[in-house]
Design a protein around this motif. Structure first.
Motif, PDB file in Angstrom:
ATOM      1  N   VAL A   1      -8.857 -10.933  -8.725  1.00 13.51           N
ATOM      2  CA  VAL A   1      -7.421 -11.292  -8.538  1.00 13.51           C
ATOM      3  C   VAL A   1      -7.076  -9.584  -9.150  1.00 13.51           C
ATOM      4  N   MET A   2      -6.291  -9.357  -8.173  1.00 15.46           N
ATOM      5  CA  MET A   2      -5.412  -8.307  -8.810  1.00 15.46           C
ATOM      6  C   MET A   2      -4.242  -8.300  -8.988  1.00 15.46           C
ATOM      7  N   ASP A   3      -3.613  -8.044 -10.437  1.00 16.94           N
ATOM      8  CA  ASP A   3      -2.470  -8.181 -10.749  1.00 16.94           C
ATOM      9  C   ASP A   3      -1.755  -7.340 -10.354  1.00 16.94           C
ATOM     10  N   TYR A   4      -0.811  -6.419  -9.170  1.00 13.11           N
ATOM     11  CA  TYR A   4      -0.456  -5.200  -9.506  1.00 13.11           C
ATOM     12  C   TYR A   4       1.257  -5.062 -10.533  1.00 13.11           C
ATOM     13  N   ASP A   5       0.980  -6.103 -10.808  1.00  9.50           N
ATOM     14  CA  ASP A   5       2.399  -5.747 -11.920  1.00  9.50           C
ATOM     15  C   ASP A   5       2.187  -5.228 -13.719  1.00  9.50           C
ATOM     16  N   LYS A   6       1.042  -5.614 -13.738  1.00 10.37           N
ATOM     17  CA  LYS A   6       0.270  -5.340 -15.331  1.00 10.37           C
ATOM     18  C   LYS A   6      -1.206  -4.358 -15.145  1.00 10.37           C
ATOM     19  N   ASN A   7      -1.571  -3.751 -13.637  1.00  7.80           N
ATOM     20  CA  ASN A   7      -1.979  -2.954 -13.319  1.00  7.80           C
ATOM     21  C   ASN A   7      -4.113  -3.199 -13.877  1.00  7.80           C
TER      22      ASN A   7
ATOM     23  N   LEU B   1       1.015  -1.246   0.074  1.00  7.84           N
ATOM     24  CA  LEU B   1       0.371  -0.144   0.223  1.00  7.84           C
ATOM     25  C   LEU B   1       0.594   1.238   0.357  1.00  7.84           C
ATOM     26  N   THR B   2       1.298   1.145   1.134  1.00  2.79           N
ATOM     27  CA  THR B   2       2.923   1.798   0.565  1.00  2.79           C
ATOM     28  C   THR B   2       3.609   2.181  -0.382  1.00  2.79           C
ATOM     29  N   LEU B   3       3.559   1.683  -1.320  1.00  4.13           N
ATOM     30  CA  LEU B   3       4.331   1.391  -2.541  1.00  4.13           C
ATOM     31  C   LEU B   3       3.157   2.430  -3.410  1.00  4.13           C
ATOM     32  N   GLY B   4       1.747   1.673  -3.301  1.00  3.27           N
ATOM     33  CA  GLY B   4       1.358   2.275  -4.221  1.00  3.27           C
ATOM     34  C   GLY B   4       0.394   3.904  -3.946  1.00  3.27           C
ATOM     35  N   THR B   5       1.040   3.957  -3.238  1.00  5.60           N
ATOM     36  CA  THR B   5       0.997   5.762  -2.432  1.00  5.60           C
ATOM     37  C   THR B   5       1.487   7.098  -2.558  1.00  5.60           C
ATOM     38  N   THR B   6       3.552   5.810  -2.511  1.00  4.36           N
ATOM     39  CA  THR B   6       4.068   6.839  -2.657  1.00  4.36           C
ATOM     40  C   THR B   6       4.890   7.227  -4.238  1.00  4.36           C
ATOM     41  N   SER B   7       5.791   8.211  -4.242  1.00  4.46           N
ATOM     42  CA  SER B   7       6.484   8.852  -5.455  1.00  4.46           C
ATOM     43  C   SER B   7       8.009   8.009  -5.319  1.00  4.46           C
ATOM     44  N   ALA B   8       8.408   7.088  -6.578  1.00  6.51           N
ATOM     45  CA  ALA B   8       9.034   6.420  -6.591  1.00  6.51           C
ATOM     46  C   ALA B   8      10.528   7.571  -7.855  1.00  6.51           C
ATOM     47  N   TYR B   9      11.976   7.267  -7.483  1.00  2.91           N
ATOM     48  CA  TYR B   9      12.909   7.512  -8.575  1.00  2.91           C
ATOM     49  C   TYR B   9      13.617   6.624  -9.194  1.00  2.91           C
ATOM     50  N   SER B  10      14.142   7.492  -9.692  1.00  3.44           N
ATOM     51  CA  SER B  10      15.307   6.186 -10.766  1.00  3.44           C
ATOM     52  C   SER B  10      16.592   6.117  -9.788  1.00  3.44           C
ATOM     53  N   GLN B  11      17.006   7.333  -9.842  1.00  4.66           N
ATOM     54  CA  GLN B  11      17.858   7.591  -8.913  1.00  4.66           C
ATOM     55  C   GLN B  11      17.943   8.659  -7.834  1.00  4.66           C
ATOM     56  N   ASP B  12      19.001   8.836  -6.716  1.00  2.00           N
ATOM     57  CA  ASP B  12      18.578   9.556  -5.400  1.00  2.00           C
ATOM     58  C   ASP B  12      20.449   9.979  -5.346  1.00  2.00           C
TER      59      ASP B  12
ATOM     60  N   PHE C   1       2.324   2.877 -10.335  1.00  2.00           N
ATOM     61  CA  PHE C   1       1.120   2.635 -10.970  1.00  2.00           C
ATOM     62  C   PHE C   1       0.242   2.916 -11.133  1.00  2.00           C
ATOM     63  N   LEU C   2      -0.488   3.195  -9.956  1.00  2.91           N
ATOM     64  CA  LEU C   2      -1.565   3.566  -9.290  1.00  2.91           C
ATOM     65  C   LEU C   2      -1.718   4.740  -9.320  1.00  2.91           C
ATOM     66  N   GLU C   3      -2.792   5.951  -9.213  1.00  5.33           N
ATOM     67  CA  GLU C   3      -2.635   6.858  -8.576  1.00  5.33           C
ATOM     68  C   GLU C   3      -3.705   7.076  -7.762  1.00  5.33           C
ATOM     69  N   GLY C   4      -3.746   6.462  -7.304  1.00  7.47           N
ATOM     70  CA  GLY C   4      -4.779   6.638  -5.923  1.00  7.47           C
ATOM     71  C   GLY C   4      -4.599   5.597  -4.722  1.00  7.47           C
ATOM     72  N   LYS C   5      -5.698   5.241  -4.179  1.00  9.71           N
ATOM     73  CA  LYS C   5      -5.485   4.407  -2.933  1.00  9.71           C
ATOM     74  C   LYS C   5      -6.381   3.038  -3.100  1.00  9.71           C
ATOM     75  N   VAL C   6      -5.749   1.818  -2.731  1.00 11.75           N
ATOM     76  CA  VAL C   6      -6.982   0.592  -3.220  1.00 11.75           C
ATOM     77  C   VAL C   6      -7.294   0.438  -2.171  1.00 11.75           C
ATOM     78  N   SER C   7      -8.320   0.229  -1.607  1.00 15.15           N
ATOM     79  CA  SER C   7      -9.166  -0.303  -0.714  1.00 15.15           C
ATOM     80  C   SER C   7      -9.990  -1.630  -1.329  1.00 15.15           C
ATOM     81  N   TYR C   8      -9.450  -2.547  -0.330  1.00 16.82           N
ATOM     82  CA  TYR C   8      -9.652  -4.073  -0.628  1.00 16.82           C
ATOM     83  C   TYR C   8     -10.113  -5.314   0.907  1.00 16.82           C
ATOM     84  N   LYS C   9     -11.039  -5.539   0.745  1.00 16.13           N
ATOM     85  CA  LYS C   9     -11.807  -6.238   1.564  1.00 16.13           C
ATOM     86  C   LYS C   9     -12.347  -7.846   0.514  1.00 16.13           C
ATOM     87  N   ALA C  10     -12.551  -8.508   2.161  1.00 22.42           N
ATOM     88  CA  ALA C  10     -12.708 -10.010   1.781  1.00 22.42           C
ATOM     89  C   ALA C  10     -12.850 -11.217   3.200  1.00 22.42           C
TER      90      ALA C  10
END
Length: 896
Positions: free
Chosen positions: A114-120, A15-26, A71-80
């Motif tokens: 089934v959610m594939d977060y690699d292929k969105n 979830l943190t990965l889906g809601t933060t920004s990532a850079y190629s180098q620092d 890869f996602l522009e917003g927060k994903v909420s789910y439950k089962a």
């Protein structure tokens, strides 16, 4: 515990990965600044020998590496409900049993997700229960669009989707497709689609089958080759392409398809072909036309308009050019008829001090009887057309002033005579109590004296259909104005009597009077119109005294009828009007001039003429009501129940103090009238009779001799009448409202004693909008209950004995009954019998079948001038209302 902790940490990281920004180098910050290299440049020397240094560029360039977007522009909420499984290697999240996923404006509920977060991408499908049956079908909602498929595959990034066996509702349509491709938020492509207005999209009673569909939610559906299927049987009804509007607006412009009919005298026809214009949110327009192959044609304009908290109304104009037979034949005829209807009402909230209303129904007297496109039975049997347009305004002055302007119209469809006022002006000033104090207390004869002022002006016409709004109509206009000042007071007399006294002053203005004389050239008396202002003034005096007498007859507490209460309200009135001989002249009634008769030049005026003889009358009135107290059938109630025995029993007569016994008689006939309600107010009974105390001679002329002195009874009944109306239904405590706005606008009856109204263009069902999904349960409940039905009964009796004829003038009965024969069948009949003419009155038989998404009805008038039959079957939905078959046969109406 270790496994759960690992899953929790992993989900948090995802979830943190889906809601933060990532850079190629620092790029790390440096503590020291690298100074730029120094470059020696030669300065140019000008005449002033000032040296200008050349700017030095920084050798470190800006970072050109682009930031990678999440890869996602917003927060994903789910439950089962059952379990949530995360496969980090395959980058899959599996939700099982009552799974739910929320992302931006997307809501997805299903048995498995089934959610594939690699292929969105996300996949959702149904699951099997313990019996092997599929349950928990996916429910995909994006914004206001809802899709219920067997399975769905959706890409979060591109917003594209593949949907299998989708089901969706769009307005009145229900759409199911084998495969649906969601191109973007506003465009869908469907393959192997069916769309219907049936409530069960999986097992519809009918649907439209097509292989290619472009679907824009809330706007339109465009299809390729489309075929209509009824009861899973393909029909030859098909289109190479189809367009269905699905606007969310309340109305959409479009073509109105015609009805096909045929006539013995006018040939084949297309009726009600036209166009509907949705001009704005406040008004619309429908243009319709009819055409017969013998040259007859018709046109209709219909418009409705409304503005919230201001006004609402509708306007209809109908014109028809009727041709009967063929040119050259003896029965050939041609005629034009028309009808104008306008209804307008103003909301009192817009301006409480003024009102404007209109109720117009005018045109050709024979329009409803001869129209080729109106099968409105209540209107056909109506003998009067009437109209009224009025405007009123209240001025909040002291005293208050009220003003109104109106135009009225009354038309007899049998004689074609039209009475019209255009306009009528009314002005009234509120009552003024000149002798009452400012505290408002009014007690006694003097303080209750009040006066007011009334003005009434009219421009009146009497004409016929053929002269309506032609110059001849205005030549005979009657113009006048009446001023009146009533003065009255009321007071108590001897504690138990209420007394009143009044005087009324009237002044009438005319712009036309007459001069009557004997014309020797024509050898007759003629009236010559005199144009110019003229007036006369009259006054009347009146007074009355009355009281109320109560009488109670007790029968005992142990009796079923506890007591009967009788209330009497006797009153005596006196009226005096003097003679106004000064307004009378004389004329010679013959050539010799020996026969002189009086007349007044104001004869024929719309406000009457001054009287020649004075009037000196005493009036007697007695009203009675009878009530009873009876033991209530409900044993839990202690108090007895009140019931009305007679709502009213009225007697009235008068005595003329100036009667001469030759041309006038002292006593006027006694008028008796009464009414009551029976069977829990379901039956209304009204009766009346006229009783004459004077006898008649052998020629039937009334003579100055009491009937009892001529060998008869005390009174001679000259006329009597009785009417009975009774309405009952299977649910007696439910008032079934019968309302037909068009019948009322046409001037017909609101009930169905003359049959139910049928609008050819917009046929309404008798069935209520019930939930058909109940199926067998609804049918079982129906047959366990009583058969639903309702009945309206009317009886009329009129007796005439003015000249000892002792004749029943009218004796007729009318009945209208409706019943639910089965849960899907309704039947009804309206008929009657005239015992004087010895024949059946107007009769209509009707049936209707509820075919779920379809409706079928049959109306038949078997005999009479308006004999006809009509068969209709069509789709109930307003979107597909043009898919219908309507066959009718109307009795050919010759122009009368």
């Amino acid at each position: 515990m270790h496994t759960n902790l690992f899953n929790i940490v992993l989900i948090s990281f995802f979830l943190t990965l889906g809601t933060t920004s990532a850079y190629s180098q620092d790029i790390k910050k440096k503590n020291t600044t690298i100074p730029p290299k120094k470059e020696i440049t030669k300065a140019k020397e000008d005449k002033t020998k000032n040296i200008v240094p050349t700017p030095i560029k920084d050798s470190i360039k800006a970072d050109t590496v682009k930031v990678k977007k999440a890869f996602l522009e917003g927060k994903v909420s789910y439950k089962a409900h059952d379990y949530t499984k995360i496969d980090q290697k395959k980058k899959l999240i599996t939700l099982y049993d009552k799974a739910e996923l929320y992302y931006q404006d997307i809501e997805l509920k299903s048995g498995i997700i089934v959610m594939d977060y690699d292929k969105n991408e996300v996949y959702a499908g149904r699951i099997k229960d313990s019996t092997g049956k599929y349950t928990q079908y996916p429910n995909f909602k994006q914004g206001t669009n809802v899709v219920e498929p067997d399975s769905i595959r959706f890409n979060f990034k591109t917003k594209k989707a593949l949907i299998w066996n989708s089901r969706t509702d769009q307005g009145e349509f229900k759409i199911k497709a084998a495969v649906t491709k969601k191109e973007n938020d506003s465009v869908y492509f469907l393959k192997g689609a069916r769309f219907t207005t049936s409530k069960d999209v999986d097992n519809p009673e009918y649907y439209f089958q097509t292989n290619k569909v472009k679907f824009i939610p809330g706007k339109k559906v465009i299809t390729g080759l489309t075929n209509m299927v009824i009861a899973d049987v393909p029909t030859p009804i098909g289109l190479p392409f189809a367009y269905f509007p699905m606007s969310k607006e309340t109305s959409v412009s479009g073509i109105i398809l015609p009805n096909y009919n045929d006539s013995n005298t006018r040939g084949f026809s297309l009726q009600n072909f036209g166009y509907y214009f949705a001009l704005s949110d406040h008004y619309d327009l429908t243009v319709l036309g009819d055409y017969y192959t013998n040259g007859s044609y018709g046109m209709r304009l219909e418009s409705s308009y409304a503005k919230r908290y201001n006004y609402r109304g509708n306007f209809n104009f109908r014109f028809e050019n009727l041709i009967n037979s063929e040119r050259g034949y003896p029965d050939y005829s041609k005629q034009t008829i028309y009808n104008i209807q306008w209804s307008h009402s103003k909301d009192s909230k817009s301006n409480p001090n003024s009102t404007f209303s209109a109720s117009v129904n005018l045109g050709s007297s024979k329009y409803f009887q001869q129209s080729i496109n109106v099968v409105n039975l209540g209107s056909n049997l109506n003998n009067t057309l009437s109209s009224s347009v009025s405007y009123s305004k209240t001025f909040n002055s002291v005293p208050q002033v009220r003003m109104s302007l109106s135009a009225t119209h009354s038309q007899n469809t049998q004689t074609s005579e039209i009475n019209m006022t255009l306009p009528t002006l009314q002005l009234s000033v509120d009552r003024v109590f000149p002798f009452a104090k400012g505290d408002g207390i009014k007690k006694g004869f003097i303080k209750n004296i009040n006066l007011q002022y009334n003005l009434n002006g009219r421009n009146s016409f009497v004409t016929t259909d053929s002269l309506f709004f032609k110059p001849e109509m205005f030549k005979n206009a009657q113009v006048g104005m009446q001023h009146s000042i009533p003065i009255s007071t009321n007071f108590k007399l001897f504690k138990y009597f209420s007394a009143s006294a009044s005087a009324n002053y009237n002044e009438v203005w005319y712009l036309k009077t007459i001069r009557r004389f004997y014309d020797t050239n024509q050898s007759k008396v003629v009236d010559e119109t005199v144009n110019g202002f003229d007036a006369f003034r009259t006054y009347t005096l009146s007074s009355s005294i009355g009281t109320t007498i109560y009488g109670t007859f007790n029968f005992g507490k142990d009796k079923k009828i506890k007591s009967i209460r009788h209330v009497m309200r006797p009153s005596i009135s006196y009226g005096y009007t003097p003679s106004f001989e000064k307004y009378y002249d004389t004329y010679a009634a013959d050539a010799s001039g020996t026969m002189i008769k009086p007349y007044t030049r104001f004869e024929g005026g719309i406000y009457g003429a001054p009287g020649l003889s004075n009037s000196n009358n005493i009036g007697f009135d007695l009203s009675n009501t009878f009530e009873a107290k009876v033991t209530d059938s409900d044993t839990t109630k202690v108090e007895p129940k009140k019931i009305m025995l007679l709502n009213n029993l009225n007697l009235s007569t008068s005595y003329d103090l100036n009667a001469d016994g030759k041309t006038t008689f002292a006593w006027s006939p006694v008028r008796v009238s009464g009414g009551t309600q029976l069977f829990k107010n379901k039956m209304n009974v009204n009766f009346g009779a006229t009783l004459d105390p004077y006898a008649i001679d052998n020629s039937g002329t009334r003579i100055n001799m009491y009937n009892i002195n001529n060998g008869g009874s005390l009174f001679r009944m000259t006329s009597a009448n009785m009417t009975v109306n009774y309405s009952i239904s299977s649910s007696e405590f439910d008032d079934k409202k019968k309302d037909d706005d068009q019948v009322k606008r046409n001037g017909g009856r609101e009930d169905d004693l003359f049959g139910k109204s049928r609008d050819v263009l917009n046929q309404k069902s008798q069935f209520d909008d019930t939930d058909d999904s109940k199926g067998e349960d609804a049918i079982t409940t129906f047959f366990k209950s009583k058969l639903p039905w309702d009945m309206t009964f009317a009886y009329s009796l009129t007796y005439g004995n003015n000249n000892r004829e002792k004749k029943i003038i009218n004796n007729s009965i009318m009945i209208s009954a409706n019943a639910d024969l089965t849960p899907k069948w309704k039947g009804g009949i309206s008929t009657g019998y005239d015992f004087v003419q010895k024949g059946v009155t107007f009769t209509q038989i009707r049936f209707e079948r509820d075919l779920l998404s379809w409706r079928m009805d049959f109306n038949w008038t078997p005999f009479g001038d308006y004999s006809n039959w009509n068969f209709f079957i069509g789709i109930k939905s307003g979107v597909l209302s043009d898919i219908k078959w309507n066959k009718q046969r109307v009795n050919d109406r010759t122009i009368r």
